[in-house]
Design a protein around this motif. Structure first.
Motif, PDB file in Angstrom:
ATOM      1  N   SER A 281       0.828  -1.206   0.000  1.00 26.71           N
ATOM      2  CA  SER A 281       0.000   0.000   0.000  1.00 26.71           C
ATOM      3  C   SER A 281       0.862   1.256   0.000  1.00 26.71           C
ATOM      4  CB  SER A 281      -0.901  -0.014   1.233  1.00 26.71           C
ATOM      5  OG  SER A 281      -1.452   1.264   1.478  1.00 26.71           O
TER       6      SER A 281
ATOM      7  N   ARG B  28      -0.072   3.893   1.377  1.00 24.84           N
ATOM      8  CA  ARG B  28      -0.367   4.572   2.652  1.00 24.84           C
ATOM      9  C   ARG B  28       0.196   3.826   3.858  1.00 24.84           C
ATOM     10  NH1 ARG B  28      -0.627   9.145   1.740  1.00 24.84           N
ATOM     11  NH2 ARG B  28      -1.862   9.651   3.575  1.00 24.84           N
ATOM     12  N   ASP B  29       0.532   2.528   3.663  1.00 23.63           N
ATOM     13  CA  ASP B  29       1.052   1.712   4.758  1.00 23.63           C
ATOM     14  C   ASP B  29       1.905   0.600   4.154  1.00 23.63           C
ATOM     15  OD1 ASP B  29       1.582  -0.023   6.836  1.00 23.63           O
ATOM     16  OD2 ASP B  29      -0.466  -0.087   7.602  1.00 23.63           O
TER      17      ASP B  29
ATOM     18  N   ASP C 270      -8.964  -1.750   0.170  1.00 21.44           N
ATOM     19  CA  ASP C 270      -8.579  -0.661   1.070  1.00 21.44           C
ATOM     20  C   ASP C 270      -9.522   0.518   0.838  1.00 21.44           C
ATOM     21  OD1 ASP C 270      -7.179   1.732   2.135  1.00 21.44           O
ATOM     22  OD2 ASP C 270      -5.522   0.331   2.440  1.00 21.44           O
TER      23      ASP C 270
ATOM     24  N   SER D 112      -9.151   3.608   1.188  1.00 24.34           N
ATOM     25  CA  SER D 112      -8.507   4.788   0.596  1.00 24.34           C
ATOM     26  C   SER D 112      -8.023   4.499  -0.819  1.00 24.34           C
ATOM     27  CB  SER D 112      -7.319   5.235   1.455  1.00 24.34           C
ATOM     28  OG  SER D 112      -6.598   6.258   0.780  1.00 24.34           O
TER      29      SER D 112
ATOM     30  N   SER E 271      -4.287   4.506  -1.551  1.00 24.37           N
ATOM     31  CA  SER E 271      -3.427   3.391  -1.152  1.00 24.37           C
ATOM     32  C   SER E 271      -2.910   2.611  -2.356  1.00 24.37           C
ATOM     33  CB  SER E 271      -4.197   2.438  -0.237  1.00 24.37           C
ATOM     34  OG  SER E 271      -5.223   1.769  -0.969  1.00 24.37           O
ATOM     35  N   ARG E 272      -3.504   2.854  -3.529  1.00 30.03           N
ATOM     36  CA  ARG E 272      -3.166   2.042  -4.707  1.00 30.03           C
ATOM     37  C   ARG E 272      -3.163   2.895  -5.962  1.00 30.03           C
ATOM     38  NH1 ARG E 272      -8.027   0.776  -2.604  1.00 30.03           N
ATOM     39  NH2 ARG E 272      -9.800   1.704  -3.700  1.00 30.03           N
TER      40      ARG E 272
END
Length: 346
Positions: A200, A202-203, A212, A214, A217-218
């Protein structure tokens, strides 16, 4: 063991929102195999319904995955591209394998436990028997090789176990019908360099996923240049500059992920990325990554959109592929029925 024609089989689920992880981890890796093997690439829509699906959305997603195959460079005239549900031999062979596989084998499948979650008693029987259908997907074509990621290795081992047990259980019948000492090959995993696991944006500790909440995130394969640029600019990093050596990425999952994405898109080792950008700030590295991602993914996304907007063409590719797939799978099923002792029309 008997000699088998070398053939690659692989499938992608039509789960929607194809993203960079799907592309780098699977689809882009299918393309070079076309120069070495006879390839069969399948949109595994029967696997998709092991969990609830919206029918209209599923149809759209089947076409989207097909578009991604074609846009990535898979040649549907030299090789076979089709959707699984059009070839009934997959389901027929899956039932035979349900009777070959053992409950204990299925109970060891970790992916069922992950997908079923805590409410395992409410999961579909199809989700539980998923690996048996996957074995049928591969062995209906007596495929010798399958490109696999880490999450599929256990299923391929099960495929080999099923093939071995079938060959052993029906050895006399197999030999009697002129197939030598084995009807099914023990399919080999095809390892194409280091495993590509895209995380991700974001993480960096979580896999890139369509689920996910969000969208940042991708990177979706259909994202335009501005969206790709914005997502990379907003991708999580840390305050330290990029290291010059890989050991400097330890404990820095977001930095490690971005370096891996750059290396995969450019087709160079991670060490070369760090040699070029090590010691510099993330802002400069991200700017270079944006240029690279837009250059690589922009044409792919545009081609996918063009193809998705022509569903009649996509469907014609799938129908033609299914006809050619069936021509291989039907003799396999007919032989299996003879080996088992079924009575059939000839």
């Amino acid at each position: 063991m008997a000699a088998f024609q070398e053939r690659v089989f692989s499938g992608v689920q039509p789960t929607g929102n194809l993203h960079l992880g799907n592309y780098l981890g699977a689809i882009s890796r299918f393309v070079p195999l076309q120069d070495q093997y006879d390839c069969i690439y399948c949109v595994v829509d029967m696997h998709a319904i092991t969990v609830p699906q919206d029918p209209a959305e599923l149809k759209r997603q089947i076409r989207e995955v097909t578009a991604a195959f074609l846009a990535a460079g898979i040649d549907a005239t030299r090789h076979i591209v089709f959707n699984q549900s059009q070839v009934s031999e997959h389901a027929e062979l899956a039932w035979v394998f349900n009777c070959v596989a053992r409950i204990g084998w299925m109970n060891r499948m970790t992916q069922f436990k992950e997908k079923a979650g805590k409410d395992r008693e409410n999961a579909s029987l199809g989700l539980y028997a998923y690996p048996s259908l996957m074995a049928a997907d591969i062995l209906a074509y007596r495929a010798t090789h399958v490109p696999v990621g880490e999450d599929q290795k256990q299923h391929l081992e099960l495929t080999r176990d099923i093939a071995q047990k079938f060959n052993n259980d029906y050895a006399a019948s197999i030999a009697e019908r002129g197939f030598g000492d084995a009807f099914f090959p023990l399919t080999e995993p095809l390892i194409q360099g280091p495993a590509m696991r895209i995380m991700s944006l974001r993480d960096g500790t979580k896999k890139m996923s369509k689920s996910d909440p969000s969208d940042y995130s991708r990177i979706n394969l259909t994202d335009d240049a501005d969206t790709i640029a914005q997502k990379i600019r907003k991708a999580k990093t840390d305050p330290e500059p990029l290291p010059s050596e890989e050991k400097g990425l330890e404990g820095r999952p977001e930095a490690d992920n971005l370096v891996g994405i750059f290396a995969a898109l450019q087709g160079i080792p991670r060490t070369e990325v760090l040699r070029q950008y090590g010691g510099g700030q993330f802002s400069a590295f991200k700017a270079a990554l944006i240029d690279l991602a837009v250059d690589r993914l922009g044409p792919l996304g545009a081609d996918m959109k063009r193809l998705v907007n022509d569903p009649a063409y996509i469907d014609s590719v799938l129908i033609d592929g299914a006809d050619r797939a069936r021509a291989i799978a039907k003799p396999t099923i007919d032989a299996v029925k003879d080996i088992l002792g079924f009575v059939r029309a000839k």
